[in-house]
Design a protein around this motif. Structure first.
Motif, PDB file in Angstrom:
ATOM      1  N   ILE A  93       0.830  -1.213   0.000  1.00  0.00           N
ATOM      2  CA  ILE A  93       0.000   0.000   0.000  1.00  0.00           C
ATOM      3  C   ILE A  93       0.863   1.261   0.000  1.00  0.00           C
ATOM      4  O   ILE A  93       0.332   2.372  -0.046  1.00  0.00           O
ATOM      5  CB  ILE A  93      -0.979   0.018   1.198  1.00  0.00           C
ATOM      6  N   ASN A  94       2.174   1.058   0.064  1.00  0.00           N
ATOM      7  CA  ASN A  94       3.127   2.168  -0.049  1.00  0.00           C
ATOM      8  C   ASN A  94       4.194   1.797  -1.087  1.00  0.00           C
ATOM      9  O   ASN A  94       5.399   1.805  -0.794  1.00  0.00           O
ATOM     10  CB  ASN A  94       3.797   2.453   1.300  1.00  0.00           C
ATOM     11  N   PRO A  95       3.779   1.461  -2.322  1.00  0.00           N
ATOM     12  CA  PRO A  95       4.728   0.962  -3.316  1.00  0.00           C
ATOM     13  C   PRO A  95       5.655   2.074  -3.817  1.00  0.00           C
ATOM     14  O   PRO A  95       5.305   3.256  -3.794  1.00  0.00           O
ATOM     15  CB  PRO A  95       3.827   0.469  -4.439  1.00  0.00           C
ATOM     16  N   LYS A  96       6.803   1.643  -4.276  1.00  0.00           N
ATOM     17  CA  LYS A  96       7.721   2.590  -4.912  1.00  0.00           C
ATOM     18  C   LYS A  96       7.232   2.853  -6.327  1.00  0.00           C
ATOM     19  O   LYS A  96       6.854   1.936  -7.056  1.00  0.00           O
ATOM     20  CB  LYS A  96       9.130   2.003  -4.945  1.00  0.00           C
ATOM     21  N   LYS A  97       7.228   4.120  -6.710  1.00  0.00           N
ATOM     22  CA  LYS A  97       6.754   4.482  -8.049  1.00  0.00           C
ATOM     23  C   LYS A  97       7.892   4.364  -9.047  1.00  0.00           C
ATOM     24  O   LYS A  97       8.958   4.954  -8.865  1.00  0.00           O
ATOM     25  CB  LYS A  97       6.192   5.902  -8.040  1.00  0.00           C
ATOM     26  N   HIS A  98       7.657   3.592 -10.101  1.00  0.00           N
ATOM     27  CA  HIS A  98       8.645   3.374 -11.161  1.00  0.00           C
ATOM     28  C   HIS A  98       7.905   2.796 -12.360  1.00  0.00           C
ATOM     29  O   HIS A  98       6.680   2.626 -12.327  1.00  0.00           O
ATOM     30  CB  HIS A  98       9.748   2.434 -10.678  1.00  0.00           C
ATOM     31  N   ASN A  99       8.630   2.476 -13.424  1.00  0.00           N
ATOM     32  CA  ASN A  99       7.975   1.903 -14.614  1.00  0.00           C
ATOM     33  C   ASN A  99       8.406   0.454 -14.872  1.00  0.00           C
ATOM     34  O   ASN A  99       8.238  -0.072 -15.964  1.00  0.00           O
ATOM     35  CB  ASN A  99       8.266   2.758 -15.854  1.00  0.00           C
ATOM     36  N   TYR A 100       8.957  -0.197 -13.845  1.00  0.00           N
ATOM     37  CA  TYR A 100       9.392  -1.585 -14.008  1.00  0.00           C
ATOM     38  C   TYR A 100       8.189  -2.515 -14.175  1.00  0.00           C
ATOM     39  O   TYR A 100       7.176  -2.387 -13.482  1.00  0.00           O
ATOM     40  CB  TYR A 100      10.183  -2.064 -12.789  1.00  0.00           C
TER      41      TYR A 100
END
Length: 340
Positions: free
Chosen positions: A293-300
């Motif tokens: 619920i607190n994910p790291k934002k990226h485009n992987y």
């Protein structure tokens, strides 16, 4: 006067004898030294006779006659409480009777460990508390599931990894209610809002957390892995999470996932079914749930274990780069002879 003094002396002696007898009955140590640290269990269906006989059979009470006198005077037959009681060898009748009459039971600590399977959860609970396995399974399937918005699969989310203190003599239904209460405490309004902001219900966050936990050896990678799976969900891609495949084929003794495993038809196989599986694959680390619920934002959208045996992952948004990483990892497994 001499006769009067004689009678007074006799009365005094009798009074002293009565006081001594009363002291002996109530306040003399009456538990055996061999019972030091012994646990005595009183069940819900026990009556006074079974409790009394249990104290005798377990050699906890040393002098049964004085215990009976004290128990009668203190109304133990109508006031004892079910539970687990730790009895040492220095209890008087009064201390022993007060302990089990007042319900001064000794807590049982149930530890729900990380990555426990459903069978392990059931076996652990019923081996440490009074309810039978049949009673507990019946309670697991009661109407609390539907009333609280769970399904038969995601109801296992209520068993969060932690330490829980119980009275040994607790009912199966009350065990469930305790875990449900702790689940609701964990899901504060703020955490519910965070789950909603990333498109998850609290149950889905627990399910995703179990997958994140299955992938991550290092806690620091959990938010990145969670973000990757959420990216796949948003794009309508298959999760293709190896931990779900191992849930299907069994983790015991497995060192790698094989191609044939990916084709196993099962609701939990995320190589064949879109979205999250119906329930958690095991009890997740709470940190994995919070990462979901607190994910790291990226485009992987791809990840593969590094071939250096560090248990870290290579992350990428490129399919070509991922294929390269996967080949390197498979070569490392082959070089080390890691098979099935």
């Amino acid at each position: 006067k001499e006769t009067k003094r004689k009678y007074l002396g006799i009365l005094l002696i009798i009074a002293m004898l009565c006081l001594s007898a009363g002291y002996y009955v109530f306040f003399a140590v009456n538990t055996t030294s061999s019972s030091d640290g012994t646990y005595f269990y009183i069940r819900h269906d026990d009556n006074y006779q079974t409790v009394r006989q249990g104290l005798i059979n377990n050699e906890i009470v040393k002098n049964v006659q004085t215990f009976d006198l004290a128990a009668q005077k203190m109304n133990l037959s109508n006031t004892f409480k079910p539970g687990r009681y730790k009895i040492n060898g220095r209890f008087t009748n009064v201390q022993l009777i007060r302990k089990i009459r007042n319900g001064d039971w000794d807590k049982v600590v149930i530890k729900i460990n990380l990555e426990m399977t459903r069978t392990q959860i059931i076996d652990h609970i019923v081996s440490n508390l009074e309810p039978s396995k049949a009673d507990f399974i019946e309670a697991l399937n009661n109407n609390w599931v539907e009333q609280n918005g769970f399904t038969d699969e995601n109801k296992w989310c209520v068993f969060l990894s932690d330490h829980y203190h119980f009275n040994w003599a607790i009912s199966a239904d009350d065990i469930i209610q305790r875990f449900l209460y702790e689940y609701n405490v964990f899901w504060s309004a703020d955490r519910k809002a965070k789950a909603k902001s990333v498109g998850l219900t609290t149950k889905e966050a627990c399910v995703l957390g179990s997958i994140v936990d299955g992938e991550a050896v290092h806690v620091r990678e959990m938010p990145t892995i969670a973000g990757l799976y959420l990216n796949r969900i948003r794009k309508g891609m298959l999760l293709q999470a190896d931990p779900t495949v191992l849930y299907v084929v069994g983790r015991e003794g497995r060192k790698r996932v094989l191609y044939r495993d990916l084709k196993t038809k099962h609701p939990y196989n995320t190589y064949l079914n879109k979205g999250l599986p119906p329930g958690p694959i095991f009890t997740p680390d709470k940190r994995a749930i919070l990462a979901s619920i607190n994910p790291k934002k990226h485009n992987y959208i791809f990840m593969c274990a590094k071939p250096d045996r560090s248990y870290y992952h290579n992350f990428t948004s490129s399919a070509a780069e991922h294929r390269k990483n996967a080949r390197a990892y498979r070569r490392s497994l082959n070089a080390r002879g890691v098979g099935r």
